[in-house]
Every structure is written in structure tokens, then in C-alpha cells.
Design an enzyme around this catalytic site. Structure first.
Site, PDB file in Angstrom:
ATOM      1  CG  HIS A  98      11.881 -36.749  28.695  1.00 12.24           C
ATOM      2  ND1 HIS A  98      12.963 -35.953  29.042  1.00 12.24           N
ATOM      3  CD2 HIS A  98      11.143 -36.014  27.826  1.00 12.24           C
ATOM      4  CE1 HIS A  98      12.869 -34.787  28.406  1.00 12.24           C
ATOM      5  NE2 HIS A  98      11.785 -34.797  27.678  1.00 12.24           N
TER       6      HIS A  98
HETATM    7  O1  RIB Z   1       9.610 -33.580  31.589  1.00  9.68           O
HETATM    8  C1  RIB Z   1       9.462 -34.747  30.824  1.00  9.68           C
HETATM    9  C2  RIB Z   1       8.348 -35.584  31.362  1.00  9.68           C
HETATM   10  O2  RIB Z   1       7.122 -34.849  31.297  1.00  9.68           O
HETATM   11  C3  RIB Z   1       8.102 -36.859  30.534  1.00  9.68           C
HETATM   12  O3  RIB Z   1       7.578 -37.864  31.357  1.00  9.68           O
HETATM   13  C4  RIB Z   1       7.061 -36.408  29.549  1.00  9.68           C
HETATM   14  O4  RIB Z   1       6.262 -37.497  29.069  1.00  9.68           O
HETATM   15  C5  RIB Z   1       6.222 -35.506  30.410  1.00  9.68           C
HETATM   16  O5  RIB Z   1       5.332 -36.326  31.161  1.00  9.68           O
END
Ligand code: RIB
Ligand code: CA
Length: 313
Positions: free
Chosen positions: A243
């Protein structure tokens, strides 16, 4: 080329850690003015510690790390140990950090930096709930016009939610903060689950990290090995979605990504859909566009960039 000045706001989190490493591996392009920790994946006491661990791993004890808000603006804190483990960086064994935490509050650092640097020269890169960013804008509205751009990981449209059926975690944890950021008028680039679910660390990628033969490569392999369990079980996907590194990859090589300049609003009223990013992808409203909402990514190009850069550390 003068490196772009950025502040990374983060809740490490294995994917946050990889994003930080990618930024530190790219000093010609990115000048990390500071790392501000926020409560999110795990409580603030751990996110600020984890941020320092990653700075040390990258050999960047010079980068100041600040602790910020320990809870969202309105709701109580929701964490994600089920994804990231109890420490937030489960996977490898990690020594405690030696570098100090800055005494200054992260929100004060953000305000002070944006007031000091020339207007339009600092980009904010939030990787967790937007609490610190929104708190800074609320406490010092004068800094909003100084921000060059915000490139954040958060939200979802076609992919819908990962923490509830409707919402992505970062936005869900602090929807009021997200609403302040999305209504700020600052140029916004959003990396939602729609793109992050397309950069999965498959076995060959993890083998590639290990093949580096470096501590960074081994750590990233161990983190992604651990981190992928949740998504494999839930989505049956092959590997962990990276992500947060999508934000740094966008800053380094924007043409890896494509998206639409659209209106995105945040649901804050309904408990059922709290934190949903209502993205007008099909232009069915007359609401003014406020974000470049990324929809696609060249995954192979992303991993090529990530692997070659991480091998530098
Ligand atoms: O949904 C994914 C996000 O939420 C990413 O930033 C992960 O690190 C959590 O913070
Ligand atoms: Ca994060």
C-alpha cells in the site's frame, strides 16, 4: 535536480517501513525533512519507535522523528494488530532504536516547517490516519496554502473496504481528519486500495528481496512474508499489497500510475459507511474535482523501481 522536500506521516506498519526505505534510497529525488508518527496500525508509542527503527535500518539517524497524535479527532483509536502483528513490524526480530525521538510534537513540527520553508515547496506524504495533518491545518490554517501537494495512501472505490465493507483503514480510523484534508483545496494525489491491491509481493518478489544479500533486503522479505497472511486469507491473493510504497513510487515515477481528477468526499455521518471515500469516478455529480484518484499501476515497473532502489541501501 533539487530533491523534492517531503514530510512522511506514518503509522509503521510493514508497508510504511518499505515506503520509508524507498524514500531514503532516493536522496537525489526526495529530501525527507522529517518523519512524523501517528497512531494507526498500532498505538503511537509503537509507531514512533518503529519509525526510528526504520530510519536506523536505512542508516538515516539524521532524519528527525516526531511523535504526533495518539488518537483520532473524534472516534476512539482502532488499530490493526491482526494485520501487522503486536509490534506493528512483526516478522523479523528487531532491536530497540538508539536514535532519540524529538521532543517537539509532530503537529508543531509540521506547522513550523510549513511556515519556514518557501510556500509551495513542501509535499506531505501521509501513510496512515490523517490525524496529524488535520490537527496541523486546524491549529494553523495559514499553513494550508503553503503545502505544495499531498500524496497519500488511503481510500478505495472499486476495491471497497478492507476494515469494513465500505471503508479503507486509514480513512476509517479518522474520517473527520480525512474530511478536513480532502476539503483543504490542496492538490491531492490519492493511492487507494484500487491500485495498492495491484502491487502484491509474490514469492519471486520476496525471493528478489532476499537475493539482495543485505540487511534491508532480508528485513523487507521478512516483513512482507509476515504481512501477506492477512490478505492471502481474506482475498485469496498471491502476496501482500504494498500500500504505502505506492505514494513514494508515484513521487519518483508518476508515469507508473494512471487515474482520474475527480471529486472525492468522506462519509463521516453514518456508522454503517463511516470512512467511505465516495469517489465520483463516473462524473455523475457536479461536485468539483479535488483529487487525482489513482486507478491503475504498472506493477512490474513498480517492483523494478522498488527492488533496484532498495538494493542501494
Ligand atoms: O489500508 C491500508 C493502510 O492502512 C496502509 O497504510 C497500512 O499501513 C495501514 O496503515
Ligand atoms: Ca500505513
Amino acid at each position: 535536480m533539487t530533491p523534492r522536500k517531503i514530510i512522511i506521516d506514518t503509522d509503521p506498519g510493514q508497508d510504511d517501513a518499505v515506503a520509508l526505505l524507498l524514500a531514503f534510497a532516493s536522496p537525489q529525488e526526495l529530501d525527507v525533512l522529517g518523519v512524523t508518527a501517528v497512531a494507526g496500525n498500532v498505538p503511537l508509542a509503537l509507531t514512533q519507535k518503529n519509525a526510528r527503527i526504520v530510519c536506523e535500518l536505512a542508516g538515516r539517524k539524521d532524519v528527525p522523528v516526531f511523535a504526533g497524535c495518539d488518537r483520532p479527532m473524534k472516534h476512539s483509536l482502532v488499530t490493526a494488530e491482526h494485520v501487522h502483528g503486536k509490534t506493528g513490524l512483526d516478522g523479523p526480530q528487531l532491536a530497540d532504536p538508539v536514535m532519540p525521538l524529538q521532543a517537539q510534537h509532530a503537529v508543531d513540527f509540521i506547522i513550523e516547517t510549513l511556515r519556514r520553508e518557501a510556500p509551495g515547496t513542501v509535499t506531505l506524504v501521509p501513510l496512515g490516519p490523517l490525524t496529524n495533518i488535520a490537527a496541523a491545518f486546524t491549529r494553523a490554517p495559514d499553513i494550508v496554502s503553503n503545502v505544495q501537494e499531498i500524496v497519500l495512501m488511503g481510500g478505495a472505490y472499486f476495491e471497497v473496504g478492507n476494515i469494513t465493507p465500505a471503508a479503507e483503514f486509514n480513512i476509517y480510523v479518522d474520517p473527520e481528519a480525512a474530511e478536513i484534508v480532502f476539503k483543504s483545496g490542496i492538490p491531492l494525489v490519492v493511492a487507494p486500495l484500487d491500485v495498492t491491491h495491484k502491487v502484491l509481493t509474490t514469492a519471486p518478489h520476496i525471493a528478489g528481496f532476499r537475493a539482495m544479500g543485505t540487511q534491508v533486503g532480508d528485513m523487507v522479505a521478512a516483513w512482507t512474508d509476515f504481512f501477506e497472511r492477512f490478505d492471502k486469507e481474506k482475498y485469496g491473493s498471491e502476496g501482500a499489497p504494498l500500500h504505502d510504497p505506492c505514494t513514494i513510487a508515484y513521487l519518483l515515477q508518476p508515469d507508473l500510475f494512471s487515474g482520474r481528477q475527480i471529486n472525492v468526499e468522506i462519509e463521516t455521518q453514518s456508522e454503517l459507511t463511516r470512512g467511505m471515500t465516495v469517489a465520483d469516478w463516473w462524473g455523475v455529480t457536479d461536485r468539483a474535482p479535488n483529487a487525482l484518484f489513482l486507478g491503475n499501476v504498472d506493477a512490474e515497473g513498480f517492483f523494478e523501481l522498488l527492488t533496484t532502489r532498495l538494493a542501494r541501501l
